[in-house]
Design an enzyme around this catalytic site. Structure first.
Site, PDB file in Angstrom:
ATOM      1  N   CYS A 114       0.810  -1.235   0.000  1.00  0.00           N
ATOM      2  CA  CYS A 114       0.000   0.000   0.000  1.00  0.00           C
ATOM      3  C   CYS A 114       0.838   1.278   0.000  1.00  0.00           C
ATOM      4  CB  CYS A 114      -0.924   0.007   1.207  1.00  0.00           C
ATOM      5  SG  CYS A 114      -2.027  -1.415   1.214  1.00  0.00           S
ATOM      6  N   HIS A 275      -3.704   7.044   1.286  1.00  0.00           N
ATOM      7  CA  HIS A 275      -3.933   5.732   0.662  1.00  0.00           C
ATOM      8  C   HIS A 275      -5.357   5.305   1.015  1.00  0.00           C
ATOM      9  CE1 HIS A 275      -4.090   1.543  -0.033  1.00  0.00           C
ATOM     10  NE2 HIS A 275      -3.961   1.208   1.243  1.00  0.00           N
ATOM     11  N   ASN A 305     -10.019  -0.577  -2.401  1.00  0.00           N
ATOM     12  CA  ASN A 305      -8.614  -0.355  -2.053  1.00  0.00           C
ATOM     13  C   ASN A 305      -7.764  -0.921  -3.196  1.00  0.00           C
ATOM     14  OD1 ASN A 305      -5.987  -0.725  -1.066  1.00  0.00           O
ATOM     15  ND2 ASN A 305      -6.671  -1.154   1.016  1.00  0.00           N
TER      16      ASN A 305
HETATM   17  N1  ACO Z   1     -19.632  -9.566   4.781  1.00  0.00           N
HETATM   18  C1  ACO Z   1     -20.378  -9.936   5.846  1.00  0.00           C
HETATM   19  N2  ACO Z   1     -19.829 -10.325   7.004  1.00  0.00           N
HETATM   20  C2  ACO Z   1     -18.495 -10.359   7.097  1.00  0.00           C
HETATM   21  C3  ACO Z   1     -17.667  -9.995   6.023  1.00  0.00           C
HETATM   22  C4  ACO Z   1     -18.290  -9.585   4.832  1.00  0.00           C
HETATM   23  N3  ACO Z   1     -17.591  -9.197   3.754  1.00  0.00           N
HETATM   24  N4  ACO Z   1     -16.377 -10.109   6.407  1.00  0.00           N
HETATM   25  C5  ACO Z   1     -16.392 -10.535   7.667  1.00  0.00           C
HETATM   26  N5  ACO Z   1     -17.657 -10.699   8.095  1.00  0.00           N
HETATM   27  C6  ACO Z   1     -18.122 -11.135   9.402  1.00  0.00           C
HETATM   28  C7  ACO Z   1     -17.130 -12.039  10.076  1.00  0.00           C
HETATM   29  O1  ACO Z   1     -17.306 -13.376   9.676  1.00  0.00           O
HETATM   30  C8  ACO Z   1     -17.470 -11.835  11.526  1.00  0.00           C
HETATM   31  O2  ACO Z   1     -18.616 -12.588  11.844  1.00  0.00           O
HETATM   32  P1  ACO Z   1     -18.735 -13.319  13.272  1.00  0.00           P
HETATM   33  O3  ACO Z   1     -18.710 -12.216  14.274  1.00  0.00           O
HETATM   34  O4  ACO Z   1     -20.024 -14.021  13.154  1.00  0.00           O
HETATM   35  O5  ACO Z   1     -17.547 -14.219  13.355  1.00  0.00           O
HETATM   36  C9  ACO Z   1     -17.876 -10.367  11.596  1.00  0.00           C
HETATM   37  O6  ACO Z   1     -18.232  -9.998  10.247  1.00  0.00           O
HETATM   38  C10 ACO Z   1     -16.765  -9.469  12.060  1.00  0.00           C
HETATM   39  O7  ACO Z   1     -15.547  -9.851  11.375  1.00  0.00           O
HETATM   40  P2  ACO Z   1     -14.206  -9.091  11.526  1.00  0.00           P
HETATM   41  O8  ACO Z   1     -13.178  -9.636  10.610  1.00  0.00           O
HETATM   42  O9  ACO Z   1     -13.895  -9.014  13.000  1.00  0.00           O
HETATM   43  O10 ACO Z   1     -14.688  -7.715  10.983  1.00  0.00           O
HETATM   44  P3  ACO Z   1     -14.329  -6.276  11.440  1.00  0.00           P
HETATM   45  O11 ACO Z   1     -15.490  -5.671  12.097  1.00  0.00           O
HETATM   46  O12 ACO Z   1     -13.006  -6.193  12.085  1.00  0.00           O
HETATM   47  O13 ACO Z   1     -14.184  -5.604  10.001  1.00  0.00           O
HETATM   48  C11 ACO Z   1     -12.511  -5.011   8.400  1.00  0.00           C
HETATM   49  C12 ACO Z   1     -13.304  -6.146   9.051  1.00  0.00           C
HETATM   50  C13 ACO Z   1     -13.479  -4.158   7.599  1.00  0.00           C
HETATM   51  C14 ACO Z   1     -11.485  -5.605   7.479  1.00  0.00           C
HETATM   52  C15 ACO Z   1     -11.875  -4.187   9.525  1.00  0.00           C
HETATM   53  O14 ACO Z   1     -11.169  -5.003  10.404  1.00  0.00           O
HETATM   54  C16 ACO Z   1     -10.976  -3.165   8.999  1.00  0.00           C
HETATM   55  O15 ACO Z   1     -11.404  -2.194   8.427  1.00  0.00           O
HETATM   56  N6  ACO Z   1      -9.654  -3.339   9.217  1.00  0.00           N
HETATM   57  C17 ACO Z   1      -8.664  -2.484   8.619  1.00  0.00           C
HETATM   58  C18 ACO Z   1      -7.989  -3.255   7.594  1.00  0.00           C
HETATM   59  C19 ACO Z   1      -8.017  -2.596   6.292  1.00  0.00           C
HETATM   60  O16 ACO Z   1      -8.534  -1.538   6.058  1.00  0.00           O
HETATM   61  N7  ACO Z   1      -7.377  -3.256   5.375  1.00  0.00           N
HETATM   62  C20 ACO Z   1      -7.262  -2.724   4.078  1.00  0.00           C
HETATM   63  C21 ACO Z   1      -6.106  -3.333   3.442  1.00  0.00           C
HETATM   64  S1  ACO Z   1      -4.659  -3.036   4.268  1.00  0.00           S
HETATM   65  C22 ACO Z   1      -4.241  -1.525   3.937  1.00  0.00           C
HETATM   66  O17 ACO Z   1      -4.571  -1.005   2.910  1.00  0.00           O
HETATM   67  C23 ACO Z   1      -3.469  -0.804   4.922  1.00  0.00           C
END
Ligand code: ACO
Length: 348
Positions: A114, A275, A305
């Site tokens: 990234c 980013h 992204n």
């Molecule tokens: N659709 C529906 N439900 C989903 C999805 C989806 N696409 N993905 C995960 N879930 C579910 C999971 O299974 C989980 O269910 P459960 O509680 O029954 O087990 C629940 O949603 C929560 O899952 P988490 O992985 O804990 O989701 P979180 O709330 O943390 O959100 C996310 C995930 C959006 C990736 C978040 O952690 C985030 O924004 N992190 C930052 C990472 C990021 O932005 N990465 C980008 C790439 S890296 C970079 O560019 C720097």
């Protein structure tokens, strides 16, 4: 010492639009979950056969080169940032050189995920400042769609990423009131494995040996059968919450570092182009820095992204929309896998 300036900029996104609802045809997800967590409404996916990371980079480069008022043959160095290269090796820089019929100039590939584009810009800036090159083409391009798994097991990763490319031409300027003021690069490998793709890689045996179907051999390990690949051993891994926590600390830190190195403050920023990791991360950073909505550019809603391509695509769109004008102070900032993070301060 002379400065470098962005003399031309361009971007390219594939025409295939996939909305959140479109993704729910392949996996158990929904528009509400994706928008609430990431801000993303839709993304572009490249044509499976016709478009590659290199071809998209070429399209963006053609626009940047034309806007810089030069020809492809006048480019004297290529820096290509991507985590989704056409081949495991060689890199995309040489493929772009071939495709654009450039001279036998140097081509460097940057693997900083990234933050790849900001790292690439920083390297180009040093070469221009020392007078080594006069027209450097810097490209960020990604074709994520080819390596992602569009099944429910990978939904936390595959709903986030999209395809596209951005490019700039960097040239020297004698104008003291214009150009790249400084760049700032950082890394911390302590958490390298929490946002990573282990396969194919020389450490894959170590990380994947306990996965079902991973070949237990004395030598080798790169080649898996289709069945083994389908077991999921080769998929990208992301601990989303851990990435979020680190990103919201490092983004503001590296932006403040750039400002303070130039005796400037948050109030001096005319446009922050972060980013496009996640809209929630950008909004958090904006709030922390006390910037108004018109001073932060986001387009993750439309493109998802795009990793190394996200900063140049966003920068180009902001400029095309008239949101960046001559004399403006523009801050680029990125954070990603590694972890690596970086910023650049530019007087436009
Ligand atoms: N659709 C529906 N439900 C989903 C999805 C989806 N696409 N993905 C995960 N879930 C579910 C999971 O299974 C989980 O269910 P459960 O509680 O029954 O087990 C629940 O949603 C929560 O899952 P988490 O992985 O804990 O989701 P979180 O709330 O943390 O959100 C996310 C995930 C959006 C990736 C978040 O952690 C985030 O924004 N992190 C930052 C990472 C990021 O932005 N990465 C980008 C790439 S890296 C970079 O560019 C720097």
């Amino acid at each position: 010492m002379q400065r470098s300036r962005i003399a031309g900029i361009g971007y390219y996104v594939p025409k295939n639009v996939y909305s959140n609802n479109d993704l729910s045809r392949f996996m158990d997800t929904n528009d509400e979950w994706i928008q609430e967590r990431t801000g993303i409404k839709e993304r572009r996916f490249a044509d499976r056969l016709e478009e590659t990371t290199t071809t998209m980079g070429v399209e963006a480069a053609k626009i940047a080169i034309e806007r810089a008022g030069i020809t492809a043959q006048e480019v004297d160095f290529i820096i290509f940032a991507t985590l989704s290269p056409d081949y495991y090796f060689p890199g995309c820089g040489v493929l772009l050189q071939r495709e654009m019929k450039m001279k036998e100039i140097g081509a460097l590939d940057i693997r900083n995920q990234c933050s790849g584009f900001v790292y690439a810009l920083s390297v180009a800036d040093q070469f221009i400042k020392t007078g080594m090159y006069k027209n450097i083409l810097v490209v960020g391009s990604e074709k994520h769609s080819f390596a992602m798994d569009f099944e429910t097991r990978s939904r936390n990763v595959s709903v986030i990423f999209g395809d596209g490319a951005g490019a700039v031409v960097l040239q020297p300027t004698q104008n003291e009131n214009q150009g790249i003021l400084s760049t700032h690069l950082h890394s911390d490998g302590a958490d390298a494995e929490i946002l990573a793709m282990y396969y194919p890689g020389a450490s894959a045996n170590k990380w994947l040996k306990d996965k079902p179907g991973y070949p237990d051999k004395e030598l080798g390990g790169l080649f898996m059968t289709t069945e083994q690949l389908e077991s999921g051993a080769a998929l990208p891994y992301m601990d989303g919450p851990a990435v979020f926590k680190k990103a919201v600390v490092k983004f503001p830190e590296v932006i403040k570092e750039a400002l303070s190195a130039n005796n400037l403050t948050e109030k001096d920023i005319d446009m922050l182009v972060p980013h496009q990791a996640n809209l929630r991360i950008s909004q958090y950073v904006q709030q922390l820095l006390g910037l108004s909505d018109d001073k932060v550019f986001n387009n993750i809603q439309k493109y998802g992204n795009t990793t190394a391509a996200s900063v140049p695509i966003a920068l180009c769109e902001a400029w095309e929309e008239g949101k960046i004008k001559e004399g403006d102070l523009v801050c680029l900032a990125a954070f990603g896998s590694g972890f690596t993070w970086a910023s650049a301060l530019i007087r436009w």
